[in-house]
Design a protein around this motif. Structure first.
Motif, PDB file in Angstrom:
ATOM      1  N   LYS A   6       0.823  -1.203   0.000  1.00  0.00           N
ATOM      2  CA  LYS A   6       0.000   0.000   0.000  1.00  0.00           C
ATOM      3  C   LYS A   6       0.863   1.263   0.000  1.00  0.00           C
ATOM      4  CE  LYS A   6      -3.937  -1.989   2.551  1.00  0.00           C
ATOM      5  NZ  LYS A   6      -4.713  -1.913   3.815  1.00  0.00           N
ATOM      6  N   ARG A   7       1.903   1.275   0.858  1.00  0.00           N
ATOM      7  CA  ARG A   7       2.770   2.450   0.968  1.00  0.00           C
ATOM      8  C   ARG A   7       3.534   2.698  -0.330  1.00  0.00           C
ATOM      9  NH1 ARG A   7       6.943   2.002   3.939  1.00  0.00           N
ATOM     10  NH2 ARG A   7       7.241   4.244   4.263  1.00  0.00           N
ATOM     11  N   TYR A   9      -6.688   4.843  -7.518  1.00  0.00           N
ATOM     12  CA  TYR A   9      -6.038   4.791  -8.829  1.00  0.00           C
ATOM     13  C   TYR A   9      -6.896   3.996  -9.812  1.00  0.00           C
ATOM     14  CZ  TYR A   9      -2.700   3.816 -12.534  1.00  0.00           C
ATOM     15  OH  TYR A   9      -2.088   3.717 -13.764  1.00  0.00           O
ATOM     16  N   LYS A  25       1.274   3.972  -3.254  1.00  0.00           N
ATOM     17  CA  LYS A  25       0.903   5.384  -3.124  1.00  0.00           C
ATOM     18  C   LYS A  25       2.074   6.294  -3.448  1.00  0.00           C
ATOM     19  CE  LYS A  25      -1.613   8.639  -0.249  1.00  0.00           C
ATOM     20  NZ  LYS A  25      -2.354   8.853   1.009  1.00  0.00           N
ATOM     21  N   SER A  26       3.294   5.895  -3.085  1.00  0.00           N
ATOM     22  CA  SER A  26       4.463   6.713  -3.407  1.00  0.00           C
ATOM     23  C   SER A  26       4.735   6.721  -4.905  1.00  0.00           C
ATOM     24  CB  SER A  26       5.693   6.201  -2.656  1.00  0.00           C
ATOM     25  OG  SER A  26       5.652   6.585  -1.301  1.00  0.00           O
ATOM     26  N   SER A  76      -1.526   7.833  -5.345  1.00  0.00           N
ATOM     27  CA  SER A  76      -2.856   7.594  -4.781  1.00  0.00           C
ATOM     28  C   SER A  76      -2.946   6.153  -4.314  1.00  0.00           C
ATOM     29  CB  SER A  76      -3.955   7.886  -5.812  1.00  0.00           C
ATOM     30  OG  SER A  76      -3.875   6.984  -6.898  1.00  0.00           O
ATOM     31  N   THR A  77      -3.981   5.853  -3.574  1.00  0.00           N
ATOM     32  CA  THR A  77      -4.187   4.486  -3.125  1.00  0.00           C
ATOM     33  C   THR A  77      -4.523   3.587  -4.316  1.00  0.00           C
ATOM     34  OG1 THR A  77      -6.558   4.799  -2.769  1.00  0.00           O
ATOM     35  CG2 THR A  77      -5.077   5.323  -0.918  1.00  0.00           C
TER      36      THR A  77
END
Length: 319
Positions: free
Chosen positions: A248-249, A262, A252-253, A257-258
């Motif tokens: 997840k991290r 997305y 998003k980077s 977006s999540t």
């Protein structure tokens, strides 16, 4: 002097077009195209506007000059190398400062676009030319370069209101005042950086190892190729052998977006294309193509992002 500045960017992947006071560097590959429009503002100091509509650029750039570059990201995202064979990301509002020592190789733009501006300084010339412009100018360029570029890798300063104030006004400058306005803004930027106090233990941009980034990009490709299907994040984590929280991290980077947001935006944008280009397809068929079993739920989702129903969007004139 203009040729010297041009050489700061020249590589084997594009070509220069010189106009009235502006040199435009153009590049193109199968993923799209990009331009760098560069103005020499002072001897040894240039301001460039960067517009890329491509997903990657393979740079063969190398410089023998001692340079100091300040990049502002206005829109999009840019992947850049960090230490230990890892990557981090510049996003809208950020400043990236470096000496272009790690500017060779593959640069990716995860959103397939990047727009911004760059102040480039050839230190051998700029250190003399800038003080000559303003008497008692308090900024020592050598000290400033050392302050932000003590490592070979870039330093990134997250977006702040003061940064936006400096750069935001540079994207809509009337032609007749460009040169004097550029000068004022460059001095303002250097004064801002001179006064900026760096924390003793700065919060670094999150970075991710190459293996993690490769898995995240594989997940993104899998999702867009199977947008008519539904997968939980737990299923994606297991399928691509990456723990759920790091997945997840990292996603998003990389993409800004999540995973859920997305995919939602991608589906709606693809639906918008189908509504305009496949007029023989019904709204229900398009809904199914982008992963919605219920046309009514699709219509609600489409309105949420586009501000109108699918039929209203389809009947709207092009333009």
């Amino acid at each position: 002097m203009e040729n010297n500045l041009n050489s700061m960017y020249r590589d084997d992947s594009g070509w220069w077009v010189k106009g009235d006071g502006c040199s435009v560097y153009q590049m193109r590959n199968e993923s799209g195209e990009g331009t760098i429009a560069m103005y020499e503002v002072f001897p040894g100091v240039a301001l460039s506007y960067n517009d890329f509509h491509m997903s990657y650029y393979n740079s063969t750039f190398q410089t023998k000059q001692d340079v100091f570059c300040i990049d502002h990201c206005r829109e999009g995202r840019l992947e850049y190398p960090a230490a230990n064979n890892s990557y981090s990301y510049v996003e809208a509002g950020d400043l990236k400062l470096d000496r272009r020592l790690t500017h060779t190789g593959l640069f990716e733009m995860p959103l397939s676009h990047y727009h911004g501006a760059t102040v480039s300084m050839d230190m051998a010339i700029a250190c003399s030319s800038l003080p000559a412009e303003i008497k008692d100018f308090p900024v020592d360029l050598r000290k400033l370069q050392k302050k932000f570029c003590s490592d070979i890798y870039p330093m990134v300063i997250p977006g702040a209101r003061s940064i936006e104030h400096i750069f935001g006004e540079l994207y809509a400058v009337p032609e007749k005042i460009k040169r004097p306005y550029f000068k004022i803004k460059i001095f303002e930027l250097l004064l801002y950086l001179e006064a900026l106090e760096l924390p003793e233990n700065p919060a670094e941009k999150p970075y991710f190892y190459k293996t993690q980034v490769e898995k995240i990009k594989a997940i993104q490709q899998f999702l867009v190729q199977h947008m008519d299907e539904s997968y939980t994040q737990e299923e994606l984590s297991a399928r691509f052998d990456i723990p759920l929280t790091p997945m997840k991290r990292c996603f998003k980077s990389v993409f800004g977006s999540t995973i859920g947001n997305y995919l939602f935006q991608y589906r709606m944008n693809q639906a918008a294309v189908l509504l305009k280009t496949k007029r023989d397809m019904s709204v229900a068929e398009i809904a199914g193509r982008v992963g919605y079993d219920s046309p009514s739920k699709f219509a609600m989702a489409f309105r949420k992002l586009m501000g109108m129903s699918p039929m209203e969007y389809r009947s709207r004139p092009r333009g």
